[in-house]
Design a protein around this motif. Structure first.
Motif, mmCIF file in Angstrom:
data_model
loop_
_atom_site.group_PDB
_atom_site.id
_atom_site.type_symbol
_atom_site.label_atom_id
_atom_site.label_comp_id
_atom_site.label_asym_id
_atom_site.label_seq_id
_atom_site.Cartn_x
_atom_site.Cartn_y
_atom_site.Cartn_z
ATOM 1 N N THR A 121 -31.348 -3.841 -36.666
ATOM 2 C CA THR A 121 -30.690 -4.232 -38.050
ATOM 3 C C THR A 121 -30.989 -2.938 -39.077
ATOM 4 O O THR A 121 -31.809 -2.055 -38.930
ATOM 5 C CB THR A 121 -31.108 -5.360 -38.726
ATOM 6 O OG1 THR A 121 -30.541 -5.753 -39.935
ATOM 7 C CG2 THR A 121 -32.861 -5.348 -39.021
ATOM 8 N N GLU A 122 -29.976 -2.677 -39.669
ATOM 9 C CA GLU A 122 -29.805 -1.611 -40.903
ATOM 10 C C GLU A 122 -30.130 -2.479 -42.109
ATOM 11 O O GLU A 122 -30.278 -1.610 -43.028
ATOM 12 C CB GLU A 122 -28.673 -0.755 -40.840
ATOM 13 C CG GLU A 122 -27.578 -1.408 -41.193
ATOM 14 C CD GLU A 122 -26.450 -0.594 -41.031
ATOM 15 O OE1 GLU A 122 -25.437 -0.428 -41.971
ATOM 16 O OE2 GLU A 122 -26.226 0.153 -39.925
ATOM 17 N N ASN A 123 -30.199 -3.628 -42.318
ATOM 18 C CA ASN A 123 -30.197 -4.591 -43.438
ATOM 19 C C ASN A 123 -31.958 -4.219 -43.967
ATOM 20 O O ASN A 123 -32.640 -4.414 -43.055
ATOM 21 C CB ASN A 123 -29.905 -5.926 -43.210
ATOM 22 C CG ASN A 123 -28.663 -6.235 -42.929
ATOM 23 O OD1 ASN A 123 -27.729 -5.350 -43.274
ATOM 24 N ND2 ASN A 123 -28.257 -6.914 -42.211
ATOM 25 N N GLU A 124 -32.129 -4.176 -45.264
ATOM 26 C CA GLU A 124 -33.350 -4.407 -45.791
ATOM 27 C C GLU A 124 -33.996 -5.615 -45.897
ATOM 28 O O GLU A 124 -33.168 -6.608 -46.208
ATOM 29 C CB GLU A 124 -33.394 -3.609 -47.096
ATOM 30 C CG GLU A 124 -32.947 -2.167 -47.264
ATOM 31 C CD GLU A 124 -34.100 -1.627 -46.384
ATOM 32 O OE1 GLU A 124 -35.364 -1.733 -46.766
ATOM 33 O OE2 GLU A 124 -33.797 -0.441 -46.042
ATOM 34 N N VAL A 125 -34.964 -5.844 -45.386
ATOM 35 C CA VAL A 125 -35.553 -7.128 -45.228
ATOM 36 C C VAL A 125 -36.801 -7.297 -46.437
ATOM 37 O O VAL A 125 -37.580 -6.457 -46.322
ATOM 38 C CB VAL A 125 -36.231 -7.590 -44.063
ATOM 39 C CG1 VAL A 125 -37.056 -8.937 -44.222
ATOM 40 C CG2 VAL A 125 -35.133 -7.415 -43.011
ATOM 41 N N PRO A 126 -36.645 -8.284 -47.295
ATOM 42 C CA PRO A 126 -37.519 -8.116 -48.399
ATOM 43 C C PRO A 126 -38.964 -8.335 -47.930
ATOM 44 O O PRO A 126 -39.271 -9.146 -47.119
ATOM 45 C CB PRO A 126 -37.275 -9.332 -49.341
ATOM 46 C CG PRO A 126 -35.826 -9.544 -49.021
ATOM 47 C CD PRO A 126 -35.626 -9.100 -47.649
ATOM 48 N N GLY A 127 -39.951 -7.258 -48.473
ATOM 49 C CA GLY A 127 -41.541 -7.459 -48.157
ATOM 50 C C GLY A 127 -41.743 -6.461 -46.803
ATOM 51 O O GLY A 127 -42.883 -6.326 -46.349
ATOM 52 N N LYS B 32 -31.634 3.433 -39.024
ATOM 53 C CA LYS B 32 -30.784 3.842 -40.077
ATOM 54 C C LYS B 32 -29.434 3.402 -39.965
ATOM 55 O O LYS B 32 -28.561 3.363 -40.910
ATOM 56 C CB LYS B 32 -30.999 5.403 -40.243
ATOM 57 C CG LYS B 32 -32.305 5.773 -40.713
ATOM 58 C CD LYS B 32 -32.344 7.314 -40.517
ATOM 59 C CE LYS B 32 -33.746 7.790 -40.888
ATOM 60 N NZ LYS B 32 -34.039 9.473 -40.930
ATOM 61 N N SER B 33 -28.919 3.529 -38.752
ATOM 62 C CA SER B 33 -27.328 3.099 -38.459
ATOM 63 C C SER B 33 -27.367 2.179 -37.207
ATOM 64 O O SER B 33 -27.886 2.452 -36.060
ATOM 65 C CB SER B 33 -26.872 4.257 -38.194
ATOM 66 O OG SER B 33 -25.337 3.838 -37.593
ATOM 67 N N ALA B 34 -26.872 0.798 -37.495
ATOM 68 C CA ALA B 34 -26.780 -0.072 -36.431
ATOM 69 C C ALA B 34 -25.660 0.202 -35.538
ATOM 70 O O ALA B 34 -25.901 0.047 -34.387
ATOM 71 C CB ALA B 34 -26.409 -1.477 -36.776
ATOM 72 N N GLU B 35 -24.652 0.869 -36.010
ATOM 73 C CA GLU B 35 -23.711 1.211 -35.199
ATOM 74 C C GLU B 35 -24.298 2.330 -34.266
ATOM 75 O O GLU B 35 -23.654 2.364 -32.988
ATOM 76 C CB GLU B 35 -22.641 1.782 -35.642
ATOM 77 C CG GLU B 35 -21.835 0.575 -36.473
ATOM 78 C CD GLU B 35 -20.424 0.766 -37.465
ATOM 79 O OE1 GLU B 35 -20.018 1.940 -37.423
ATOM 80 O OE2 GLU B 35 -19.854 -0.288 -37.739
ATOM 81 N N ALA C 73 -22.316 -3.902 -36.546
ATOM 82 C CA ALA C 73 -22.044 -2.988 -37.637
ATOM 83 C C ALA C 73 -23.439 -3.241 -38.482
ATOM 84 O O ALA C 73 -23.648 -2.387 -39.385
ATOM 85 C CB ALA C 73 -21.002 -3.496 -38.485
ATOM 86 N N THR C 74 -23.991 -4.178 -38.273
ATOM 87 C CA THR C 74 -25.270 -4.696 -39.352
ATOM 88 C C THR C 74 -26.448 -5.064 -38.611
ATOM 89 O O THR C 74 -27.435 -4.566 -38.852
ATOM 90 C CB THR C 74 -24.900 -5.573 -40.393
ATOM 91 O OG1 THR C 74 -24.309 -6.901 -39.760
ATOM 92 C CG2 THR C 74 -23.844 -5.125 -41.395
#
Length: 75
Positions: A53-59, A14-17, A35-36
């Motif tokens: 990572t908190e980034n959304e990965v497609p799929g 939810k939060s990389a930091e 941060a990400t």
């Protein structure tokens, strides 16, 4: 290493930091942008890359999905 097993894992958080702060508190050294997306240095992770990572990965399944349904990957 003899080329066996998993070399790289990526965990969505939810939060990389917040994850970075927790892991540093446990004594892990980190590389990357906390941060990400960042990783535990391989020598502290049995020579594997363990990313967070908190980034959304497609799929990929949604965060917290518990994998109740198979992931739908783009063709």
């Amino acid at each position: 290493r003899e080329g066996r097993g998993i070399d790289c894992l990526t965990f969505k958080v939810k939060s990389a930091e917040t994850a970075a702060t927790y892991l540093r508190g446990k004594g892990f050294e980190l590389v990357g942008d906390t941060a990400t997306r960042f990783a535990i240095i391989p020598r502290q992770a049995q020579e594997r890359l363990i990313y967070f990572t908190e980034n959304e990965v497609p799929g990929y399944p949604a965060l917290g999905s518990k994998l109740l349904e198979p992931a739908q990957f783009p063709a």
